[in-house]
Structures are given as structure tokens and as C-alpha cells.
Design a protein around this motif. Structure first.
Motif, PDB file in Angstrom:
ATOM      1  N   THR A  64      53.944   6.548 -46.741  1.00 53.01           N
ATOM      2  CA  THR A  64      52.695   6.900 -46.077  1.00 53.01           C
ATOM      3  C   THR A  64      51.617   5.843 -46.328  1.00 53.01           C
ATOM      4  N   LEU A  66      48.679   6.655 -46.957  1.00 51.98           N
ATOM      5  CA  LEU A  66      47.647   7.349 -47.721  1.00 51.98           C
ATOM      6  C   LEU A  66      47.039   6.511 -48.853  1.00 51.98           C
ATOM      7  N   PRO A  67      47.857   5.802 -49.675  1.00 47.50           N
ATOM      8  CA  PRO A  67      47.241   5.023 -50.767  1.00 47.50           C
ATOM      9  C   PRO A  67      46.183   4.039 -50.276  1.00 47.50           C
ATOM     10  N   ILE A  70      43.010   5.870 -49.640  1.00 46.35           N
ATOM     11  CA  ILE A  70      42.342   6.206 -50.899  1.00 46.35           C
ATOM     12  C   ILE A  70      41.663   4.975 -51.486  1.00 46.35           C
TER      13      ILE A  70
END
Lengths: 407, 481
Positions: A64, A66-67, A70
Motif C-alpha cells: 500500500t 499508506l506509509p 503518513i
């Protein structure tokens, strides 16, 4: 919600949304996932009560992003914290503390750290929800009764009817080869979604009501009003402050101005030189100066007089200072005009009485004792005498030897 | 349940094999059943009602006292010159400290792959949230005119003023605020799949609706799990430095001041160790009765309790070391004021508080050196209750002894609490237990999906890497690794 979907009387007659197969445990699920992946399906998913180790490569799920989201949020938090502290304490409202720099790194690190973490955590939480398309209360797969086991001990693979390779019979026979616990079609029983309509109605009403205070605030920012500002908390408007000459509800004797405490004396009461400090000799106004007069003293007196006295009494002492002129122009009813200092009445006053007027005030004139030092008060008295002599003088005051120069 | 339990010896210490994390006779279904069963029972145990009644009464008392305080002013407390920091700050530091265990268990033990945490992390996280709620209350009402508490935040205002970002008190606002927010997100995020379990089992209409809303429509999709696990890991990685920072920042409130006894670099690590110490003690205090009351002995085993007791022993020793080191630093500093303050702590007019602190925090936990004692519920309860008391006194000693014995003997004094001070401390326990009992009644008190993930069945049909899986042509065949 899936419960209401199940209660839907339409049930099986609703359009088919896909095929669901249940498998016996995480191992069987992974093996089946590999086959489905290799068969080239794209709109399908595995469902399990916990994250099955190794399911991602079996399904071909790519890591993903996602990191990175973030990381971006974390850097945003760091930037916000740095800019906020620099701008608020260093630029907009400079906060000087013991001469330390307005923006120095060490003292600002804790908040930079906290905001970095805070925004990163928002990134992780909301990022994961948004990428997962949550909250989404209704999915067609929820219409399967068997699927309720997915949060208990059920392991499922679901292939959606929208998949380009979708062929109900082929998929069912493919699943059957894998030895599933069950294979079934699931239906899209509630295309409208699951949350009751009332939620949206109430939500919209609450949202609109929430806009009212904002709109009022916006309106008052862009309009003018003659009434005073609205105070939510009026506690500083009403203070129990004692005002001179008013009755006190606090002290039993009802006096606001307190008498001297027994056994104490004020600093000026310990006076060893009443001539100098109070302008009195043996209780009467002094007629002489307590010090030797000098040209220096007169110049000092002129300087102090022009600062403290001239605004009302005027530079020539005739009571025509700027404040006095302005007050008489306005016709202030409570205004007591300042005395004409070169008037014979004042000329006849002993110097001690003029000194006392400066020190304690007289009529409406406030006391200047706290503002003018003792020696300066006498210097002013001397200068007033000089003003009187210079304006009321006669030829007799001039030494005979110099009279010729006047003509 | 307890009868079945006695037949299973999952506490055996066989060094040749890894001890099971939960009782080995459990199936996936049993985990769901046990945990959800707690929230689904039509009526909780009688003890729950008794505890809830008492807690609710104390909460009512707390809020009545706060109302009295707001109407009257902070003079209702014993805070007065020179001890302007009395019970409210002591209580604040105490509760924030308690709140550290939850995130420590969830985050740090997660990063260290301490899988035994899965049985207790939900419980500990909930405790964290409620402890932080109690903690946040005290500085909020300590500001006096609480309707101006928003001045703590950098909000643009008509006075065109900004808070001082270089003050430890403002760091505190950000540290505790961030900690509360991140803990709440972490707790809720971990709970989403378990709320879905409750949703799928719910019978009542309201339960279906509420669990449905809060589980956000979780479906257990592998693609969702993928992002979920990644997010959870990163949240843990974020929460780890955070948990260490919070009590460090709280300690700055003291350490950045110049008062003897406060102005010391040892305070941040010392506060963090103490926070973990008190937090674990509170987790055990709550866990021990709760696992019996709700039949969780198979999921939260004695081994879990024992592990926590070991942490208590270790952190208790750290705290004891810090106490000793403070004396050394005071002597080594060569500052007469520092030396005096520490001698005064141990032998002055607050010696009683100091020795309560040392006995409860250093001496009593030494019982945990003995295996028999750290597995005996009565001994455990005895120790952890004293640790809770001792840690409250630690904060009391730090705050009050320094304030009442500063550099100027003319401003020395003695702090005495009022009945409002004591009532608010007791009431904050009421608030804490009220919230906690509600959590026990209505939410999944153990991380169901995580426990399932560490059970042997979750890996029983392990096929190694994905290349092997590909070759396993025969459908349904299972190879045991």
C-alpha cells in the motif's frame, strides 16, 4: 446494515452481485487465493477474521502507499509546528523572555515533535480508512447469511459479478475443485445502502443549524454597531473595588478609606526637617526658602514648571495653559480654572503655602508630591517668585545703577 | 470455566518449546464466544452492578465538587502560598502516569513482537484512555476560570495574543493532547474488526445499529487487512516515541523550574519509569478481578499476569535507583539548597510521605522475586494496590516538599489539603471506574482478531512461502509445516 439487508423480503430475487466460497481455515484460503489470482480475476477478495499471514503474495496484493501518506502528513505537522511557533512568538506577538532569542530551536522542539506525531497518526488512521473505502455500511456481500462468520471463524473468497472474467458456472466449478465448505451466489439486496434515511435527514438539519452561529459571527465581522461589544463572561466588568468616599459593605465601620493602623506611622510622619519637607516652621507656613537660592536652581525650576505646571497655568503663570484654554472652550461645568500665579493674592502667599499646594494639591489641582522631588518643588516655588517679580515689578525693583539701561 | 481450566496446564515451563500464548484447547470460535459473550450477556454479574453503583456515586460527587469549585473559585482547595501546586497537579501527574501502560503494551511490545500482549492490550489501552480523561480534568479545572481554558490553545483572538510556546506548561498541553488523541485512535482502530464481530452476532436492534455504525462496515477483506496491518504497525511506531515523550514533557513542568529538588536532568527518565511502573500496577489491579468476573482465564492466563509482574518488579527497581540517584546528585552538586531539600524529604516534616513512597514502590514489589508469590492472586493484589498508593505519594512528595522548602526560608510552609481536595481525588477514581465498567460491559475487552492471529491454528496449515503454495495443485490439500 447487513442485518436489515437479510430481512429484505426481496432476498434471492435481487440481482446477483457475485459468488462467495467458504474455505476451511487460513491454509486452504491461501491455496485457493493463488488459483483465483492465476485465473486472472481482478475484482475479487479474500475475507478472514484476522489477517492471514502470507495472503498478500498469494493474492498478488501490492504494498500500500499508506506509509508515504503518513510521511507526508508527518512532514506537514512538522512544518505547521515550526511555522506556528516562529510566526506567533517571533513575529506576530514577540515574546521576550529573559532576553532569549524569539525563535530558538531547543525550546520549540517538543511541540514540533508532538505535532509531527499527531498529524502522522491522523494520516495512518484516516488514510487507512479512506483507502479501505470505510465507513461503508453496506456491501452486497453482507447479504449472505453465511458471511456473518467472517468475523468469527469463516474464511471466504468472493468474486464480484463486475469482474470482466465473470462467468457464474465456470467460477462455481472452479471453486468446487478446491474443496470449499460451501459455494453460493450473493445478491445486491439493498443498492441504496444500509443506513436509515433518518440519519441523513437529522445530519443535514444539524449541519445547517451548526452554520447559524458561524453566519452570525461572519455578519458581525462585516457590519458596524453602536452598541458595546457583547461580553460572554462579565466577571471583570463588575469588580468589588472600593471607591473613595463611598460606603464599604466589607468593613464594619462602613468606611472605604481606612484610618491609620494603630502603632504605625507613615514615612513622612517621621520628619526631621519640616521646613524642607512640609514648608512649615513651628507649624506656620515658612516665609523663607530652606536652601540658598541660585541661578541653577531657578533654571531647574523653569524646567520643572514648564513640564508639570505650564499645561494648566501657562508658561507665564497667568492660568492660560493649553488645558485651561481647551476646558473653557468646551465649557466644562466641573472645571475650576487654574489660578493666576502672578496675581497679588499669590504674590503675598508665604513660600511654604505655595510649596504645600504643589505637594498636596489644592481644590481641583491634584497633588504633585509623588511626581516631583522635594528640591524640585522648592525650585518651582522659586521660579514662580521669579515670574511674579518679572511681571509685576516696578522701576523700583531695578537697581538704580541699571535703571538707565531700560530706556 | 475454572474447573476446565484446572485440567489444562498451560503454565508449564518447558524450555524446549515455546509456551502457548492462550490456552491451547481454544478454537477461533471459542475466542469470539468468550469475549463477545461478556458484552452479550443480558445481565452482567452482580459485582458489576455494585461496582458501577459506587463508581457512579463517586463520579457524581466529583462533578458536584467541580461545580462548587467553578462557582466559588480555587480557594476551595488547599493550594496556597507557598504550595500553589497541590492535589490537582499531583492527581494530574498520577493519572497521566497510569495512562502510560496501555500504549506501552500496545505499541512498544508490539514493535518488539511480544505476542503475549494481544490478550491484554485492549484492556490496557482502554485503561489508558480513561486515565488520561481523569488526568486532563485536573489541569482544566486548575486554571481557575475554566471558561477561559481555551486560552491554552493557539486560537486567533480579539486580543491578538498568542500563548508562549517556550513554556513547559504549553508543551504539556500539546503532549497530553496528542497522547490522548493518538491513544484514542489507536484503541479505536484496533477495535474496529472486533466491533464487527459484535455487530455480526448482535440480536437487539439498538446493538445492531450502534455496533454497525462503529464497526464502519468492516468486512474482513484481505486488501483491507493489508492496509490495516500497515497502519497499525506505523501507529505503534508513532506511539512508541510518543509514550516516552509524554511523561518526559510532564517532568519538564518540574525540571525546567529552578526549585531545588525539581531542577534535575534525571527527572524525565525517572518519570517515564515511574509511569510504566504505576501503569502496569493499575492494569494488574483491574485485570485480576476482571478475568475472574468475566471468565477470561483461558485468554488472559496467569502467565500474562506474571509477565506484567516482572515488568512491575523491573520498573520498581528503576524507580528505586532514581530515588537513590537523586540523593547522590544532590550531594554531588555541592549546592546546599539541593542537599537540604533531599535531607528534608527523607527526614523533614514530610518524612511520613517519603517513607510511604519508598516502602510501597521499592520495598513491597521485591516480593515479586519469588515465583510463587508473583503467581498468587492475593499477593499480587496486595503488591499492586500498594504500588498505586506509593506512586501517588511519589508525585505528592516531588511537588509539595520542594514547594514548601524553597530557597527563602521566609516563604516556607506546610501544605494541608481540604476535604474538597480529597473528595476530588476519590471522585476521580469513581470517574475512572465508571468509564472502565462501561467498557467492560459494552465493548470487546480482548483484541479478538489479534488473539486469533497468534493461535497455533492460524499458522497450523502454514505452507511456507508463496512459491510452495503455487505448486500445491490439489485443492483442499493441507501440508503441515
Amino acid at each position: 446494515m447487513q442485518a436489515s439487508a437479510n430481512a429484505d423480503p426481496k432476498g434471492e430475487s435481487a440481482p446477483v452481485a457475485g459468488i462467495l466460497a467458504e474455505f476451511d481455515g487460513p491454509g486452504a484460503l491461501k491455496k485457493a487465493a493463488v488459483q483465483i489470482r492465476d485465473a486472472g480475476f481482478t475484482r475479487w477478495d479474500c475475507y478472514s477474521p484476522f489477517p492471514v499471514h502470507g495472503i498478500d503474495p498469494a493474492m498478488g496484493v501490492r504494498p500500500t502507499i499508506l506509509p508515504w501518506i503518513i510521511l507526508g502528513m508527518g512532514l506537514t505537522g512538522l512544518t505547521i509546528a515550526t511555522a506556528l511557533q516562529w510566526w506567533t512568538n517571533g513575529v506576530d506577538y514577540p515574546f521576550l523572555i529573559s532576553g532569549k532569542p524569539l525563535f530558538g530551536l531547543p525550546a520549540n522542539i517538543p511541540i514540533m515533535f508532538e505535532l509531527t506525531i499527531l498529524l502522522s497518526a491522523f494520516g495512518a488512521f484516516f488514510g487507512a480508512l479512506i483507502l479501505n473505502d470505510l465507513p461503508k455500511f453496506y456491501r452486497p456481500i453482507f447479504s449472505s447469511k453465511r458471511f456473518k462468520k467472517v468475523t468469527d471463524n469463516g474464511f471466504f473468497i468472493g468474486i464480484e459479478a463486475s469482474d470482466p472474467h465473470y462467468d457464474s458456472k465456470k467460477i462455481q466449478s472452479l471453486f468446487r475443485q478446491m474443496g470449499p465448505l460451501s459455494v453460493e451466489e450473493f445478491h445486491d439486496t439493498d443498492p441504496q445502502g444500509a443506513l436509515p434515511k433518518a440519519f441523513f435527514r437529522v445530519g443535514i438539519i444539524l449541519f445547517l443549524l451548526g452554520l447559524i452561529p458561524l453566519a452570525l459571527a461572519l455578519k458581525s465581522r462585516h457590519s458596524t454597531s453602536s452598541s458595546p461589544r457583547w461580553h460572554f463572561w462579565r466577571d471583570m466588568d463588575f469588580q468589588p473595588v472600593a471607591k473613595a468616599q463611598r460606603a464599604s459593605a466589607f468593613f464594619p465601620d462602613g468606611r472605604v478609606i481606612r484610618p491609620q493602623v494603630e502603632g504605625t506611622f507613615a514615612r513622612e510622619q517621621a520628619d526631621d526637617n519640616p521646613h524642607l519637607n512640609q514648608g512649615r516652621v513651628n507649624g506656620k507656613f515658612a516665609t523663607t526658602f530652606p536652601m540658598k537660592l541660585s541661578m541653577e536652581m531657578l533654571e531647574r525650576g523653569k524646567d520643572r514648571f514648564d513640564t508639570y505646571c505650564a499645561p494648566c497655568h501657562g508658561k507665564d503663570g497667568r492660568g492660560q495653559g493649553l488645558v485651561a484654554k481647551r476646558a473653557s472652550t468646551l465649557g466644562e461645568g466641573t472645571w475650576v480654572p487654574p489660578s493666576n500665579l502672578v496675581d497679588p493674592r499669590i504674590e503675598k502667599m508665604p513660600v511654604g503655602e505655595i510649596y504645600q499646594a504643589i505637594r498636596y494639591g489644592v481644590r481641583n489641582m491634584p497633588k504633585y508630591g509623588p511626581q516631583i522631588k522635594v528640591e524640585d518643588r522648592w525650585a518651582i516655588v522659586a521660579y514662580i517668585r521669579a515670574l511674579q517679580r518679572s511681571q509685576n515689578g516696578t522701576i523700583k525693583d531695578v537697581p538704580e545703577a541699571d535703571r538707565g539701561k531700560l530706556k | 470455566m475454572s474447573n476446565e481450566l484446572s485440567s489444562v496446564d498451560f503454565l508449564a515451563d518447558d524450555p524446549t518449546q515455546r509456551a502457548p500464548l492462550v490456552s491451547p484447547d481454544l478454537e477461533f470460535k471459542d475466542v469470539t464466544e468468550t469475549v463477545c459473550g461478556v458484552a452479550e450477556k443480558p445481565r452482567p454479574p452482580k459485582a458489576w452492578y455494585v461496582a458501577f453503583g459506587i463508581s457512579l456515586a463517586l463520579t457524581g460527587m466529583l462533578f458536584s465538587m467541580i461545580a462548587y469549585l467553578v462557582i466559588t473559585g480555587v480557594g476551595v482547595w488547599g493550594n496556597n502560598s507557598p504550595a500553589f501546586w497541590g492535589f490537582p497537579i499531583v492527581n494530574f501527574v498520577f493519572w497521566v502516569g497510569i495512562g502510560h501502560a496501555g500504549t506501552l503494551i500496545s505499541a512498544i511490545l508490539f514493535l518488539f513482537r511480544q505476542k503475549w500482549r494481544t490478550s491484554i492490550n485492549r484492556f490496557a489501552e482502554a485503561m489508558t484512555i480513561f486515565a488520561v480523561v481523569c488526568a486532563g480534568l485536573f489541569p482544566g479545572i486548575h486554571v481557575g476560570r475554566i471558561w477561559f481554558a481555551y486560552w491554552l490553545f493557539p486560537i486567533p483572538n480579539q486580543m491578538e495574543m498568542w500563548p508562549n510556546f517556550r513554556s513547559p506548561l504549553l508543551w504539556d498541553v500539546f503532549a497530553v493532547g496528542t497522547y490522548a488523541t493518538v491513544s484514542l485512535l489507536f484503541w479505536y482502530f484496533g477495535m474496529i474488526p472486533d466491533l464487527a464481530s459484535l455487530r455480526d452476532r448482535a440480536k437487539g436492534k439498538i446493538a445492531k445499529l450502534l455496533y454497525g455504525i462503529f464497526s464502519l462496515g468492516w468486512s474482513g477483506s484481505a486488501r483491507h487487512w493489508h492496509r490495516y496491518e500497515r497502519a497499525y504497525l506505523i501507529l505503534a511506531a508513532l506511539a512508541t516515541p510518543l509514550v516516552l515523550s509524554v511523561h518526559s514533557v510532564v517532568s519538564f513542568d518540574f525540571a525546567v523550574a529552578q526549585l531545588p529538588g525539581w531542577h534535575s536532568t534525571i527527572l524525565p527518565p525517572y518519570f517515564v519509569a515511574g509511569a510504566i511502573f504505576s501503569g502496569f500496577a493499575m492494569v494488574v489491579t483491574l485485570m485480576l478481578p476482571a478475568r475472574l468476573l468475566f471468565g477470561l482465564e483461558k485468554i488472559v492466563t496467569m502467565r500474562h499476569i506474571e509477565n506484567m509482574n516482572k515488568v512491575i518488579l523491573a520498573t520498581g527497581m528503576m524507580v528505586g535507583y532514581a530515588y537513590a540517584m537523586e540523593f547522590f546528585i544532590a550531594w554531588y552538586s555541592g549546592s546546599p539548597s539541593e542537599r537540604f531539600v533531599f535531607i528534608n524529604r527523607a527526614f523533614g516534616n514530610y518524612a511520613w510521605a517519603y517513607w510511604i513512597m519508598v516502602s510501597c514502590n521499592v520495598f513491597i514489589p521485591q516480593l515479586f522475586w519469588f515465583k510463587k508469590l508473583r503467581r498468587n492472586p492475593w499477593v499480587i493484589m496486595f503488591v499492586v494496590l500498594f504500588v498505586n498508593v506509593g506512586m501517588w505519594f511519589e508525585r505528592f512528595v516531588i511537588a509539595v516538599t520542594s514547594l514548601t522548602r524553597d530557597f527563602t526560608p521566609a516563604s516556607w510552609g506546610y501544605f494541608s489539603p481540604t476535604w474538597i481536595d480529597i473528595g476530588m481525588l476519590v471522585g476521580s477514581f469513581g470517574l475512572f471506574f465508571t468509564l472502565f465498567l462501561l467498557f467492560l460491559r459494552f465493548l470487546p475487552i480482548v483484541a479478538i482478531s489479534e488473539v486469533k492471529g497468534v493461535m497455533p491454528q492460524a499458522h497450523g496449515h502454514q505452507d511456507g512461502g508463496h512459491g510452495e503454495v503455487k505448486e500445491a495443485a490439489e485443492a483442499g490439500a493441507s501440508t503441515n509445516s
